[in-house]
Design a protein around this motif. Sequence first.
Motif, PDB file in Angstrom:
ATOM      1  N   THR A 147       0.793   0.254  -3.785  1.00  0.00           N
ATOM      2  CA  THR A 147      -0.096   0.873  -2.806  1.00  0.00           C
ATOM      3  C   THR A 147      -1.007  -0.198  -2.226  1.00  0.00           C
ATOM      4  N   ILE A 161      -7.021  -6.823   1.570  1.00  0.00           N
ATOM      5  CA  ILE A 161      -6.042  -5.814   1.178  1.00  0.00           C
ATOM      6  C   ILE A 161      -6.186  -5.538  -0.319  1.00  0.00           C
ATOM      7  N   ASP A 162      -6.350  -4.269  -0.670  1.00  0.00           N
ATOM      8  CA  ASP A 162      -6.446  -3.851  -2.071  1.00  0.00           C
ATOM      9  C   ASP A 162      -5.057  -3.447  -2.546  1.00  0.00           C
ATOM     10  N   HIS A 205      -8.167  -3.674   5.093  1.00  0.00           N
ATOM     11  CA  HIS A 205      -8.079  -4.322   6.397  1.00  0.00           C
ATOM     12  C   HIS A 205      -7.461  -5.717   6.222  1.00  0.00           C
ATOM     13  N   SER A 210      -3.969  -0.996   0.712  1.00  0.00           N
ATOM     14  CA  SER A 210      -4.948  -0.365   1.588  1.00  0.00           C
ATOM     15  C   SER A 210      -6.027  -1.372   1.961  1.00  0.00           C
ATOM     16  N   LEU A 252      -2.999  -3.565   8.751  1.00  0.00           N
ATOM     17  CA  LEU A 252      -3.708  -2.402   8.225  1.00  0.00           C
ATOM     18  C   LEU A 252      -5.167  -2.433   8.675  1.00  0.00           C
ATOM     19  N   GLU A 279      -5.859   1.890   6.783  1.00  0.00           N
ATOM     20  CA  GLU A 279      -4.793   2.781   6.344  1.00  0.00           C
ATOM     21  C   GLU A 279      -4.305   2.406   4.949  1.00  0.00           C
ATOM     22  N   THR A 280      -3.444   3.261   4.409  1.00  0.00           N
ATOM     23  CA  THR A 280      -2.802   3.022   3.122  1.00  0.00           C
ATOM     24  C   THR A 280      -1.302   2.997   3.313  1.00  0.00           C
ATOM     25  N   ARG A 284       2.453   2.595   1.180  1.00  0.00           N
ATOM     26  CA  ARG A 284       3.109   2.643  -0.127  1.00  0.00           C
ATOM     27  C   ARG A 284       4.508   2.058   0.027  1.00  0.00           C
TER      28      ARG A 284
END
Length: 262
Positions: free
Chosen positions: A213, A189-190, A217, A215, A170, A173-174, A176
Amino acid sequence: MRCHEVDYEIIGHDMQLVEVELDPGETVIAEAGAMNYIENGIHFEAKMGDGSQPDEGMMGKIFSAAKRKLTGESIFTTHFTNQGSQKARAAFSAPYPGSIIPINMADIGENLTCQKDSFLAAALGTKVSITLNKRLGAGFFGGEGFILQKLEGDGMAFIHAGGTLIKKELKGETLRVDTGCLVAFTQGIDYDIQRSGNLKSMIFGGEGLFLATLSGHGTVWLQSLPFSRLADRVFQSASSYGGSDKGEGSILGGLGRMLDGD
């Protein structure tokens, strides 16, 4: 280098195992029951804790064991040490079909968050703990994603993914995903849990009420067949819950069930 430096080889395709080569004096830790075989010279011992803090007191070990219990794992890890005078190997396998992911922790910032049942083995010095997702949505609805394992260290770690392994990079981007399909992710990463869609989709879509979800890097590892999904399919197909081994789906199978009173 804080962790022991071990060599390894991944063997197989759909039912993989990892063979770890230990120099004299080197140790690898593994989940209880993960061992497949060991060569001469390797001795193993069940210990409370991961061995990353050798000076840790008894209360600290008990606290660490209690946290492991929250993930559904054994309170003990097994330590495999080469006490011989030459190199020897120990092999470990996962309890269901899938892929083993070798990760050099030094290459990903020495920190990895993974599903609670995905850790398989690691070089001695790797700290294995838990982390609770602090987001309210994840806490109430995350299911498999609420209590996560956290690996810290600079050596090799091995985690397991069910079915086919998918690796995603990532860059802002996001993504799911089903909460059970998430295996692990790196720093940057969140992670959160959000509603899967509108009310109709949530009730009739068959994809669950909430999705994970991701999102930011970093790297995300996904699995195509979570064990929970595999277990559900087996459970639904069991003979006592509507399944049968008498020619399922055929006319003769239906006749056999009628004669048996099913």
